[in-house]
Design a protein around this motif. Sequence first.
Motif, PDB file in Angstrom:
ATOM      1  N   ILE A 167      69.728  40.076 -45.445  1.00 32.43           N
ATOM      2  CA  ILE A 167      68.475  39.430 -45.737  1.00 32.43           C
ATOM      3  C   ILE A 167      67.362  39.426 -45.306  1.00 32.43           C
ATOM      4  N   PHE A 168      65.840  39.396 -45.744  1.00 36.68           N
ATOM      5  CA  PHE A 168      65.373  38.821 -45.112  1.00 36.68           C
ATOM      6  C   PHE A 168      63.996  38.306 -45.713  1.00 36.68           C
ATOM      7  N   ALA A 169      62.965  37.224 -44.948  1.00 38.71           N
ATOM      8  CA  ALA A 169      61.667  37.473 -46.266  1.00 38.71           C
ATOM      9  C   ALA A 169      60.304  37.607 -45.894  1.00 38.71           C
ATOM     10  N   LEU A 170      59.957  38.650 -47.200  1.00 41.97           N
ATOM     11  CA  LEU A 170      58.907  38.398 -46.583  1.00 41.97           C
ATOM     12  C   LEU A 170      57.790  38.027 -45.956  1.00 41.97           C
ATOM     13  N   MET A 171      57.443  37.706 -44.976  1.00 44.41           N
ATOM     14  CA  MET A 171      56.516  36.782 -45.059  1.00 44.41           C
ATOM     15  C   MET A 171      54.731  37.100 -44.783  1.00 44.41           C
ATOM     16  N   GLY A 172      54.370  38.062 -44.743  1.00 49.95           N
ATOM     17  CA  GLY A 172      53.362  38.631 -44.409  1.00 49.95           C
ATOM     18  C   GLY A 172      52.733  40.435 -44.485  1.00 49.95           C
ATOM     19  N   ASP A 173      51.897  40.336 -44.062  1.00 52.98           N
ATOM     20  CA  ASP A 173      51.215  41.990 -43.888  1.00 52.98           C
ATOM     21  C   ASP A 173      50.957  42.442 -42.300  1.00 52.98           C
ATOM     22  N   ASP A 174      50.332  43.677 -41.842  1.00 54.04           N
ATOM     23  CA  ASP A 174      50.540  43.677 -40.814  1.00 54.04           C
ATOM     24  C   ASP A 174      49.927  42.925 -39.795  1.00 54.04           C
ATOM     25  N   THR A 175      49.080  41.867 -40.257  1.00 53.98           N
ATOM     26  CA  THR A 175      47.619  41.171 -39.638  1.00 53.98           C
ATOM     27  C   THR A 175      48.603  39.851 -39.411  1.00 53.98           C
ATOM     28  N   VAL A 176      49.884  39.019 -40.187  1.00 53.47           N
ATOM     29  CA  VAL A 176      50.448  38.173 -39.487  1.00 53.47           C
ATOM     30  C   VAL A 176      51.722  38.976 -38.954  1.00 53.47           C
ATOM     31  N   ARG A 177      52.213  39.952 -38.894  1.00 52.95           N
ATOM     32  CA  ARG A 177      53.341  40.710 -38.075  1.00 52.95           C
ATOM     33  C   ARG A 177      53.135  40.378 -36.630  1.00 52.95           C
ATOM     34  N   GLN A 178      51.237  41.296 -36.360  1.00 49.03           N
ATOM     35  CA  GLN A 178      50.786  40.994 -34.788  1.00 49.03           C
ATOM     36  C   GLN A 178      50.591  39.702 -34.144  1.00 49.03           C
ATOM     37  N   SER A 179      50.683  38.754 -34.993  1.00 47.14           N
ATOM     38  CA  SER A 179      50.218  38.233 -34.009  1.00 47.14           C
ATOM     39  C   SER A 179      51.196  37.404 -33.118  1.00 47.14           C
ATOM     40  N   ASP A 180      50.393  36.218 -32.610  1.00 44.62           N
ATOM     41  CA  ASP A 180      51.007  35.991 -31.649  1.00 44.62           C
ATOM     42  C   ASP A 180      52.053  34.940 -31.962  1.00 44.62           C
ATOM     43  N   ALA A 181      51.339  33.944 -32.832  1.00 47.72           N
ATOM     44  CA  ALA A 181      52.195  32.638 -33.420  1.00 47.72           C
ATOM     45  C   ALA A 181      52.861  32.880 -34.093  1.00 47.72           C
ATOM     46  N   PHE A 182      53.322  34.743 -34.844  1.00 48.99           N
ATOM     47  CA  PHE A 182      54.700  35.000 -35.512  1.00 48.99           C
ATOM     48  C   PHE A 182      55.481  35.633 -34.537  1.00 48.99           C
ATOM     49  N   LYS A 183      55.043  35.949 -34.183  1.00 46.89           N
ATOM     50  CA  LYS A 183      56.274  36.671 -32.237  1.00 46.89           C
ATOM     51  C   LYS A 183      56.622  35.876 -31.880  1.00 46.89           C
ATOM     52  N   ALA A 184      55.653  33.968 -31.668  1.00 43.49           N
ATOM     53  CA  ALA A 184      56.880  33.580 -30.893  1.00 43.49           C
ATOM     54  C   ALA A 184      57.949  32.722 -31.829  1.00 43.49           C
ATOM     55  N   PHE A 185      57.540  32.320 -33.072  1.00 45.04           N
ATOM     56  CA  PHE A 185      57.870  31.733 -33.951  1.00 45.04           C
ATOM     57  C   PHE A 185      59.427  32.800 -34.451  1.00 45.04           C
ATOM     58  N   THR A 186      59.266  34.152 -34.523  1.00 41.79           N
ATOM     59  CA  THR A 186      60.578  34.750 -35.234  1.00 41.79           C
ATOM     60  C   THR A 186      61.916  34.950 -33.652  1.00 41.79           C
ATOM     61  N   ALA A 187      60.714  35.044 -32.219  1.00 39.02           N
ATOM     62  CA  ALA A 187      61.954  35.051 -31.748  1.00 39.02           C
ATOM     63  C   ALA A 187      62.762  33.470 -31.461  1.00 39.02           C
ATOM     64  N   LYS A 188      61.981  32.294 -31.563  1.00 40.66           N
ATOM     65  CA  LYS A 188      62.470  31.417 -32.541  1.00 40.66           C
ATOM     66  C   LYS A 188      63.580  30.589 -32.914  1.00 40.66           C
TER      67      LYS A 188
END
Length: 339
Positions: free
Chosen positions: A255-276
């Motif tokens: 199961i997944f949380a929907l966190m935002g749109d494509d702008t959020v998805r492509q942000s460096d902050a979200f990518k780094a957070f997702t990896a962590k």
Amino acid sequence: MACFESWGWLVDPVYPTIALTAIYLTGSSFVFLRTERERNRVRNAFSHYMAPALVERLADEPDRLKLGGETRDMTLLFSDVRGFTTISEGLDAEELTRFLNELFTPLSNIILDENGTIDKFMGDALMAFWNAPLDDPNHPGNACAAALRMVDEMAVLNERWQQAADEAGRTFKPVKLGIGLNTGLCCVGNLGSETRFDYSVIGDNVNVASRLEGQSKTYDLVIIAGEETATRAHDFAFLELDLLKVKGKTEATRIFALMGDDTVRQSDAFKAFTAKHEAFLSAYRDRDWDGADALLRECETPGGEKLKGLYALYRDRIRTFRTTPPPDDWDGTAQATSK
């Protein structure tokens, strides 16, 4: 002329022409009226559930509607008001009706605007679906877009209700939604009896969508989506939450949380957070409690208030597993204890 010479008949050609024209016009009128009756039937049946433009498309192509039911790949949305019992206790019948109408009107408009079909209202809950009766190739994405817009709309509504409460001298507590999304094969069509029926959808994937909406309380999140929705809605930001066995299912699902749109998805902050966050889940499922606890602490700051409840849930699990380890065949699956 031949008829006159042989039998003495003189036939005026005007009358047969008039008769044939009358027959043709009568037949054409009948076909036209029958077609219009079918178009009106479709309009009346779906005008409350679909956007006007979609209703007209369906009226123009009624053959797309299989009244006996059909199996379609669909995306389902369930929405529910958190703490509705407490809210309703402070309102009389007229106030409660006005509250629900003020809530459902903009939310319904958002669903229709995103090409969705409203299935039903159930007290404080709303059910909608995509890709029926008309085709919608991007139904997972449209459902996600609708869910995010519904959350944004709640901020507008809460501001309006807060102002009204302040003017009336009443205490106001912000209204929150829980939303569940799921994608998969379902049976959709006119369901009911011969005298009363509704265009609705049933199936296991419908039940899962409803269960995911209920789990939004457990994980303290607004929008929870099934794995198929998260996989196919490419332009949205998702964060894996858990490997969960929902009520009524024998197999676990991611199961997944929907966190935002494509702008959020492509942000460096979200990518780094997702990896962590993914590193944390890996350590947790490997039973590395110390490593998982350390990574959890690193995730809490970027996760912010939005994920505070999620990480509190995992901290409690880790504390429990330190004293009472899971069985040897445990793969990280959690068992839902409520619907």
